[in-house]
Design a protein around this motif. Sequence first.
Motif, mmCIF file in Angstrom:
data_model
loop_
_atom_site.group_PDB
_atom_site.id
_atom_site.type_symbol
_atom_site.label_atom_id
_atom_site.label_comp_id
_atom_site.label_asym_id
_atom_site.label_seq_id
_atom_site.Cartn_x
_atom_site.Cartn_y
_atom_site.Cartn_z
ATOM 1 N N TRP A 27 0.750 -1.304 0.139
ATOM 2 C CA TRP A 27 -0.004 0.062 -0.127
ATOM 3 C C TRP A 27 0.876 1.232 0.080
ATOM 4 O O TRP A 27 0.494 2.282 -0.848
ATOM 5 N N LEU A 28 1.953 1.288 0.833
ATOM 6 C CA LEU A 28 2.734 2.543 0.935
ATOM 7 C C LEU A 28 3.549 2.547 -0.695
ATOM 8 O O LEU A 28 3.811 3.793 -0.740
ATOM 9 N N ASN A 29 3.961 1.569 -1.038
ATOM 10 C CA ASN A 29 4.406 1.626 -2.329
ATOM 11 C C ASN A 29 3.602 2.311 -3.292
ATOM 12 O O ASN A 29 3.934 3.118 -3.997
ATOM 13 N N GLN A 30 2.342 1.854 -3.288
ATOM 14 C CA GLN A 30 1.475 2.470 -4.258
ATOM 15 C C GLN A 30 1.157 3.844 -3.792
ATOM 16 O O GLN A 30 1.062 4.505 -4.830
ATOM 17 N N GLN A 31 1.030 4.382 -2.713
ATOM 18 C CA GLN A 31 0.637 5.768 -2.365
ATOM 19 C C GLN A 31 1.962 6.658 -2.945
ATOM 20 O O GLN A 31 1.817 7.695 -3.278
ATOM 21 N N HIS A 32 3.140 6.062 -2.754
ATOM 22 C CA HIS A 32 4.261 6.747 -3.545
ATOM 23 C C HIS A 32 4.412 6.802 -4.895
ATOM 24 O O HIS A 32 4.500 7.800 -5.466
ATOM 25 N N ALA A 33 4.119 5.563 -5.506
ATOM 26 C CA ALA A 33 4.289 5.455 -7.236
ATOM 27 C C ALA A 33 3.067 5.944 -7.649
ATOM 28 O O ALA A 33 3.152 6.902 -8.881
ATOM 29 N N LEU A 34 1.695 5.801 -7.420
ATOM 30 C CA LEU A 34 0.654 6.044 -8.174
ATOM 31 C C LEU A 34 0.033 7.622 -7.623
ATOM 32 O O LEU A 34 -0.381 8.280 -8.527
ATOM 33 N N LYS A 35 0.316 7.814 -6.298
ATOM 34 C CA LYS A 35 -0.316 8.936 -6.140
ATOM 35 C C LYS A 35 0.706 10.049 -5.759
ATOM 36 O O LYS A 35 0.364 11.108 -5.347
ATOM 37 N N GLY A 36 1.640 10.030 -5.985
ATOM 38 C CA GLY A 36 3.007 10.832 -5.592
ATOM 39 C C GLY A 36 2.949 11.574 -4.212
ATOM 40 O O GLY A 36 3.404 12.529 -3.932
ATOM 41 N N ALA A 37 2.711 10.546 -3.260
ATOM 42 C CA ALA A 37 2.706 11.001 -1.753
ATOM 43 C C ALA A 37 4.247 11.466 -1.644
ATOM 44 O O ALA A 37 5.267 10.642 -1.977
ATOM 45 N N ALA A 38 4.540 12.419 -0.764
ATOM 46 C CA ALA A 38 5.684 12.769 -0.434
ATOM 47 C C ALA A 38 6.451 11.895 0.562
ATOM 48 O O ALA A 38 5.576 11.197 1.319
ATOM 49 N N GLU A 39 7.585 12.039 0.620
ATOM 50 C CA GLU A 39 8.422 11.076 1.587
ATOM 51 C C GLU A 39 8.045 11.203 3.052
ATOM 52 O O GLU A 39 7.737 10.268 3.517
ATOM 53 N N THR A 48 5.020 12.057 4.094
ATOM 54 C CA THR A 48 3.625 11.428 4.113
ATOM 55 C C THR A 48 3.656 9.914 4.173
ATOM 56 O O THR A 48 3.181 9.606 5.245
ATOM 57 N N ILE A 49 4.650 9.466 3.322
ATOM 58 C CA ILE A 49 4.794 8.070 3.522
ATOM 59 C C ILE A 49 5.229 7.620 4.940
ATOM 60 O O ILE A 49 4.644 6.628 5.365
ATOM 61 N N LEU A 50 6.228 8.198 5.373
ATOM 62 C CA LEU A 50 6.903 7.756 6.799
ATOM 63 C C LEU A 50 5.729 8.028 8.012
ATOM 64 O O LEU A 50 5.734 7.217 8.899
ATOM 65 N N ALA A 51 4.798 9.120 7.802
ATOM 66 C CA ALA A 51 3.822 9.500 8.675
ATOM 67 C C ALA A 51 2.779 7.939 8.764
ATOM 68 O O ALA A 51 2.350 7.607 9.723
ATOM 69 N N TYR A 52 2.429 7.716 7.374
ATOM 70 C CA TYR A 52 1.553 6.466 7.338
ATOM 71 C C TYR A 52 2.038 5.481 7.684
ATOM 72 O O TYR A 52 1.383 4.668 8.404
ATOM 73 N N GLN A 53 3.188 5.191 7.482
ATOM 74 C CA GLN A 53 3.896 3.747 7.800
ATOM 75 C C GLN A 53 3.893 3.843 9.471
ATOM 76 O O GLN A 53 3.564 2.628 10.100
ATOM 77 N N GLY A 54 4.220 4.866 10.098
ATOM 78 C CA GLY A 54 4.209 4.956 11.807
ATOM 79 C C GLY A 54 3.068 4.640 12.028
ATOM 80 O O GLY A 54 2.705 4.056 13.174
#
Length: 308
Positions: free
Chosen positions: A15-27, A29-35
């Motif tokens: 899911w995190l990979n998709q957020q990054h690749a498809l939705k262009g989420a910033a680094e 944001t990804i770290l916050a989601y992951q945590g």
Amino acid sequence: MGLISPAARDALQTWLNQQHALKGAAENTILAYQGDVTDFLAFITLHKGDAQGLGALARITVSDMRSWMAQTRSTGVGPRSMARKLSAVKAFYRWLAEREGFEPTAVLSTRSPKFQKKLPRPLAVDAAKALIDCVEIQSETPWVSARDVAVLTLLWGCGLRISEALALKGQDAPLPEVLRITGKGGKERVVPVIPAARHAINAYLAACPYPQEKDAPLFRAIRGGALNPRAISQVMANARMQLGLPATATPHAMRHSFATHLLDAGGDLRAIQELLGHASLSTTQAYTAVDTARLMEVYNRAHPKASG
């Protein structure tokens, strides 16, 4: 993530990979989601007593959600942060439910805690000018004062985020009349650079003891490394205390002021949205403290049908 089942861990990573690749989420944001989602999955594991596979995650109840929120709030997490964590968990569950074919109602129906959104408070034009004047005499080191003035002039004069201003490299100077900025989520925008900002940066570079290197940060710290945003926040804190301005007079307030002062001068809201790099017009409206009465006033003045 040791407590979490391999299946849940793999699903989260996908899911995190998709957020990054498809939705262009910033680094960030990804770290916050992951945590946030990791903390939730770890809690559920402890709450249920064993590692939760995907099947078990599909059976989360409203009671489980309440327990998680109560435990999280008990650690001192405020309503705003709690709302952010819940939002991340809901986004993950929406995706997981679609992929695994289950009904995520218990998670999605969980209500976010209420919190008051703090409306940004732009500075009056006189206050913004006074702040920059005050910052100019803050440091005993002339080049440091020139640097701080240049940074704040960029925030106010071009509407940059502090992170965007400090990301500029030596190769970006002398600043052109139009600057390409890569903002949140890798979104690129074009920003006109006012002469005052160009002059301030030229004055800083002329005084700076460190050579202007192509790949080095444009704005240097006292020992020559990259300038930390905290240094600018501290300078502004000192200046606002001297001027008797409120605690809301932060570096970010200069960006708010850029938007509001443009609007006050007759700028178009959509154009200001582009200049700020906002994905949503509602964000720009919050920045510029636009209320319905103000919009109606503009509409009545500008719309051809309104006058007759």
